[in-house]
Design a protein around this motif. Structure first.
Motif, PDB file in Angstrom:
ATOM      1  N   SER A 149       0.841  -1.206   0.000  1.00 17.58           N
ATOM      2  CA  SER A 149       0.000   0.000   0.000  1.00 17.58           C
ATOM      3  C   SER A 149       0.875   1.255   0.000  1.00 17.58           C
ATOM      4  N   GLN A 150       1.981   1.206   0.752  1.00 15.79           N
ATOM      5  CA  GLN A 150       2.897   2.351   0.770  1.00 15.79           C
ATOM      6  C   GLN A 150       3.547   2.529  -0.598  1.00 15.79           C
ATOM      7  N   TYR A 151       3.947   1.426  -1.233  1.00 18.31           N
ATOM      8  CA  TYR A 151       4.562   1.506  -2.552  1.00 18.31           C
ATOM      9  C   TYR A 151       3.576   2.044  -3.578  1.00 18.31           C
ATOM     10  N   LYS A 152       2.327   1.597  -3.478  1.00 21.40           N
ATOM     11  CA  LYS A 152       1.321   2.082  -4.426  1.00 21.40           C
ATOM     12  C   LYS A 152       1.144   3.590  -4.278  1.00 21.40           C
ATOM     13  N   ALA A 153       1.124   4.059  -3.033  1.00 24.92           N
ATOM     14  CA  ALA A 153       0.987   5.493  -2.795  1.00 24.92           C
ATOM     15  C   ALA A 153       2.180   6.251  -3.377  1.00 24.92           C
ATOM     16  N   ALA A 154       3.384   5.656  -3.263  1.00 22.94           N
ATOM     17  CA  ALA A 154       4.576   6.307  -3.791  1.00 22.94           C
ATOM     18  C   ALA A 154       4.540   6.368  -5.316  1.00 22.94           C
ATOM     19  N   VAL A 155       4.170   5.254  -5.949  1.00 15.61           N
ATOM     20  CA  VAL A 155       4.084   5.234  -7.410  1.00 15.61           C
ATOM     21  C   VAL A 155       3.004   6.202  -7.894  1.00 15.61           C
ATOM     22  N   ASP A 156       1.894   6.277  -7.157  1.00 19.42           N
ATOM     23  CA  ASP A 156       0.834   7.233  -7.510  1.00 19.42           C
ATOM     24  C   ASP A 156       1.350   8.668  -7.419  1.00 19.42           C
ATOM     25  N   ALA A 157       2.165   8.939  -6.397  1.00 19.53           N
ATOM     26  CA  ALA A 157       2.729  10.288  -6.252  1.00 19.53           C
ATOM     27  C   ALA A 157       3.653  10.616  -7.422  1.00 19.53           C
ATOM     28  N   LEU A 158       4.461   9.624  -7.849  1.00 19.52           N
ATOM     29  CA  LEU A 158       5.361   9.842  -8.978  1.00 19.52           C
ATOM     30  C   LEU A 158       4.592  10.146 -10.258  1.00 19.52           C
ATOM     31  N   ALA A 159       3.439   9.505 -10.424  1.00 22.05           N
ATOM     32  CA  ALA A 159       2.666   9.656 -11.649  1.00 22.05           C
ATOM     33  C   ALA A 159       1.751  10.882 -11.640  1.00 22.05           C
ATOM     34  N   ASP A 160       1.690  11.599 -10.516  1.00 21.91           N
ATOM     35  CA  ASP A 160       0.803  12.758 -10.397  1.00 21.91           C
ATOM     36  C   ASP A 160       1.546  14.028 -10.814  1.00 21.91           C
ATOM     37  N   PRO A 161       1.207  14.636 -11.949  1.00 25.32           N
ATOM     38  CA  PRO A 161       1.936  15.823 -12.416  1.00 25.32           C
ATOM     39  C   PRO A 161       1.802  17.028 -11.497  1.00 25.32           C
ATOM     40  N   GLN A 162       0.784  17.020 -10.634  1.00 29.49           N
ATOM     41  CA  GLN A 162       0.649  18.112  -9.672  1.00 29.49           C
ATOM     42  C   GLN A 162       1.647  17.989  -8.524  1.00 29.49           C
ATOM     43  N   ARG A 163       2.168  16.790  -8.331  1.00 32.24           N
ATOM     44  CA  ARG A 163       3.098  16.549  -7.222  1.00 32.24           C
ATOM     45  C   ARG A 163       4.533  16.272  -7.657  1.00 32.24           C
ATOM     46  N   SER A 164       4.714  15.707  -8.857  1.00 41.32           N
ATOM     47  CA  SER A 164       6.048  15.241  -9.246  1.00 41.32           C
ATOM     48  C   SER A 164       6.428  15.689 -10.650  1.00 41.32           C
ATOM     49  N   ARG A 165       7.719  15.942 -10.826  1.00 43.45           N
ATOM     50  CA  ARG A 165       8.275  16.277 -12.138  1.00 43.45           C
ATOM     51  C   ARG A 165       9.611  15.553 -12.287  1.00 43.45           C
ATOM     52  N   LEU A 166       9.784  14.872 -13.414  1.00 43.59           N
ATOM     53  CA  LEU A 166      11.051  14.217 -13.720  1.00 43.59           C
ATOM     54  C   LEU A 166      11.824  15.056 -14.716  1.00 43.59           C
ATOM     55  N   ILE A 167      13.091  15.322 -14.393  1.00 45.25           N
ATOM     56  CA  ILE A 167      13.940  16.091 -15.291  1.00 45.25           C
ATOM     57  C   ILE A 167      14.980  15.136 -15.861  1.00 45.25           C
ATOM     58  N   LEU A 168      14.916  14.916 -17.169  1.00 45.17           N
ATOM     59  CA  LEU A 168      15.851  14.038 -17.870  1.00 45.17           C
ATOM     60  C   LEU A 168      17.073  14.861 -18.247  1.00 45.17           C
ATOM     61  N   VAL A 169      18.224  14.542 -17.645  1.00 39.31           N
ATOM     62  CA  VAL A 169      19.445  15.305 -17.889  1.00 39.31           C
ATOM     63  C   VAL A 169      20.287  14.578 -18.932  1.00 39.31           C
ATOM     64  N   ALA A 170      20.749  15.322 -19.941  1.00 43.17           N
ATOM     65  CA  ALA A 170      21.535  14.724 -21.023  1.00 43.17           C
ATOM     66  C   ALA A 170      22.642  15.677 -21.453  1.00 43.17           C
ATOM     67  N   ARG A 171      23.535  15.188 -22.269  1.00 42.40           N
ATOM     68  CA  ARG A 171      24.518  16.012 -22.959  1.00 42.40           C
ATOM     69  C   ARG A 171      24.143  16.088 -24.439  1.00 42.40           C
ATOM     70  N   ALA A 172      24.703  17.039 -25.155  1.00 45.32           N
ATOM     71  CA  ALA A 172      24.404  17.210 -26.582  1.00 45.32           C
ATOM     72  C   ALA A 172      25.231  16.226 -27.399  1.00 45.32           C
ATOM     73  N   GLN A 173      24.958  14.945 -27.178  1.00 45.00           N
ATOM     74  CA  GLN A 173      25.637  13.857 -27.890  1.00 45.00           C
ATOM     75  C   GLN A 173      24.568  12.904 -28.404  1.00 45.00           C
ATOM     76  N   GLN A 174      24.763  12.396 -29.612  1.00 44.41           N
ATOM     77  CA  GLN A 174      23.750  11.544 -30.210  1.00 44.41           C
ATOM     78  C   GLN A 174      23.455  10.329 -29.347  1.00 44.41           C
ATOM     79  N   SER A 175      24.495   9.651 -28.834  1.00 36.74           N
ATOM     80  CA  SER A 175      24.280   8.432 -28.045  1.00 36.74           C
ATOM     81  C   SER A 175      23.537   8.744 -26.753  1.00 36.74           C
ATOM     82  N   THR A 176      23.905   9.854 -26.092  1.00 36.33           N
ATOM     83  CA  THR A 176      23.258  10.217 -24.833  1.00 36.33           C
ATOM     84  C   THR A 176      21.800  10.609 -25.062  1.00 36.33           C
TER      85      THR A 176
END
Length: 608
Positions: A188-215
């Motif tokens: 139940s705790q894990y489900k709540a955590a995954v729900d929080a990750l999927a909620d755009p009002q609560r969570s934002r993922l920032i994908l960090v990359a370099r300007a390289q084709q492979s990355t």
């Protein structure tokens, strides 16, 4: 808060920075936390990176406890220790069943909890409390995570919870079942955590990359994987872009600029719709508040220094390592390290250099992101090339298990087995089996292996270790001779492991952590390769000159503390693709003396 950086504009409570090693996510996470705190917010900065250097960035010891950052009002930090978390997790699961279940079952559970899957799950277990425990985090407006949970981890947590009885009855051919055993109370705790990750009002993922084709290709895969499991609130941050102002009268800087701009123009379509920020390359080390404060600001052009600050660095080049390797006539050469450090290119360079000497070589990769065909762009008579296809190997393994183990199960048991075979760890086992087949060739030829990024590599080695222990148990006191893959990896006469890194703080720390992990598995790395070094070439750009000077301390750390032998590979004007360029990369064409330098000695064995 409002910011001229999209990824911080109207920031939700939870911010996750994810990306390959060396792309700058720790520095950006720290700088973002400082900026939020400076805006009057209460901020908790959390690192789940096993090689965390958050404490080093701020100049204080942090560790596995919430620690206030004295120099920044409103900011505290926490470094989760994945190994300690994994041990606590194992104790919590195994403790209640010890003495209750048969010893054979307890040993089986312990075996399944020995792998890297358990470490990932345990780290997630640690920070789910930060996502769901209002008492622990009630005082914080923002929680900033350095290293987000992977799609791999979240998919594990989405598997069914009915595993304990399945394990006890011996029905499973378990891959990920061990880490999931006994999780019912946490679900139940894990489900709540995954729900929080999927909620755009609560969570934002920032994908960090370099300007390289492979990355950028790699971060596009991460985007699609996370998007597929409901984590759609994503931003793209491209870090370390060389400013056009640095290209005047500098051929190397001009080539880098053109290469980066080309990568940005041909960015994968999957990323084109994401809100995107670009951060220019900085000349300074990102340690201390002053540096962090400048990281997210727009850069001003640097003035040309009065004196030449580019250091004259001397170290062995790649050809000296090839010469030593070639004397054995055959063997396994494995290149390991974080994603983005250039393992594929260096593996190809080593392979073509050995093949040009007339030695039979099999070049292979277990990295799904690698493209050896594009890198080689040609052929040599003594060189064969292959790629372990994770999807094909997984399907082969899945069908084998269903046809053998699954044939003896009733319908509910077969359904659980099929569910388990859809889990991510199934792929690791399947890839390991293909890996085992290939390394047997090393008894008669060279096998050069470009491995997947470090986390996957260690999972593979865990599988190798589990295989070794299983064979040893089956052999018992028998005097029959046998050799397992782990025994071959541990034998320096048969296997040479080369750790690849960059001359930057985080990649070196991560490489040192990898070396420690390998040593715990009884595998002693043979050499380090410092790739894409500015200090190993000549530059005129003020920014690149300063970065070259900054590299010296990292090169010295490798030489004096970590490596028994090492080579320095320069940052090149042209992408090293095609046989001739790869041969040049592995050859003596740089004008770098092999005479030791007082600044950077050739290195002696350190404890790492």
């Amino acid at each position: 808060m409002n910011s001229d950086r999209k990824f911080l504009d109207q920031a939700p409570r939870f911010l996750f920075f994810t990306g390959k090693g060396g792309v700058g996510k720790t520095s950006i996470g720290c700088a973002s936390a400082v900026q939020l705190a400076d805006a009057g917010k209460q901020v908790l900065l959390v690192s789940t990176d096993p090689a965390s250097n958050v404490g080093q960035v701020f100049g204080i010891d942090i560790g596995n406890k919430i620690t206030a950052i004295p120099a920044v009002s409103g900011l505290a930090a926490l470094e989760i220790d994945p190994q300690a978390a994994a041990q606590a997790y194992r104790d919590r699961i195994v403790g209640p069943v010890r003495g209750v279940l048969p010893d054979s079952i307890v040993k089986g559970i312990e075996e399944q909890l020995s792998g890297a899957c358990t470490t990932e799950i345990a780290a997630f277990d640690e920070f789910t409390a930060l996502l769901t425990d209002s008492v622990l985090t009630a005082d914080y407006d923002h929680i900033v995570f350095d290293t987000a949970p992977t799609g791999h981890t979240i998919r594990l947590l989405q598997l069914p919870g009915a595993w304990s009885g399945f394990l006890e009855q011996g029905k499973g051919d378990a891959s990920c079942l061990g880490p999931l055993a006994g999780l019912e109370k946490q679900r139940s705790q894990y489900k709540a955590a995954v729900d929080a990750l999927a909620d755009p009002q609560r969570s934002r993922l920032i994908l960090v990359a370099r300007a390289q084709q492979s990355t950028l290709r790699e971060v596009a895969r991460t985007h699609e994987e996370l998007n597929a499991i409901g984590l759609s609130q994503q931003y793209l941050l491209i870090n370390g872009i060389l400013p056009e102002s640095e290209t005047a009268q500098d051929r190397l800087a001009s080539a880098i600029y053109r290469r980066e701009q080309n990568a940005l123009i041909h960015m994968p379509a999957a990323l084109s719709g994401l809100p995107t920020d670009r951060i220019e390359l900085k000349p300074f080390n990102l340690v201390g508040l002053m540096a962090l404060g400048q990281l997210l600001r727009r850069s001003e052009p640097l003035s040309m220094p009065d004196n030449d600050v580019t250091p004259a660095t001397s170290a062995a080049n790649l050809s000296s390592l090839v010469d030593e390797i070639a004397t054995d006539g055959h063997g396994l050469v494995m290149l390991m390290g974080k994603g983005g450090v250039g393992k594929t290119t260096l593996a190809a360079a080593l392979a073509v250099a050995l093949a040009r000497r007339g030695l039979p070589v099999h070049l292979t990769t277990s990295d799904p992101a690698a493209n050896l065909t594009d890198t080689l762009n040609g052929a040599l008579p003594d060189l064969t090339v292959s790629k372990i296809d994770p999807h094909a190997e997984t399907e082969r393994y899945r069908q084998h298990v269903l046809a053998t183990k699954g044939a003896k199960l009733d319908a509910p048991g077969r359904a659980l087995l099929e569910e388990d075979l859809r889990s991510p760890c199934t792929e690791e086992i399947a890839v390991f089996q293909a890996f085992s087949r290939i390394i047997r060739e090393a008894g008669r030829k060279f096998v050069v292996m470009d491995t997947a990024p470090t986390g996957h590599t260690l999972l593979l080695l865990d599988a190798t270790g589990a295989y070794h222990r299983e064979v040893s148990r089956q052999m018992g006191d028998s005097q029959q001779h046998f050799t397992t893959p782990m025994m071959q990896l541990q034998d320096p006469r048969q296997t040479k492991v080369l750790i690849v890194t960059l001359a930057e703080t985080t990649p070196v720390l991560e490489a040192a952590q990898l070396q420690n992990d390998l040593r715990r598995a009884g595998i002693e790395p043979w050499a380090w390769v410092i790739n894409n070094s500015v200090a190993a070439t000549t530059v005129h750009s003020p920014l690149l000159r300063q970065r070259a000077a900054n590299e010296l301390s990292e090169i010295a750390a490798v030489a004096n503390h970590y490596a028994s032998r090492y080579a320095l590979v320069p940052l090149l004007q042209d992408e090293p693709t095609g046989v001739e360029r790869l041969l040049a990369l592995a050859g003596d064409h740089w004008g770098i003396s092999k005479t030791p330098s007082p600044l950077v000695p050739t290195g002696h064995k350190g404890e790492g």
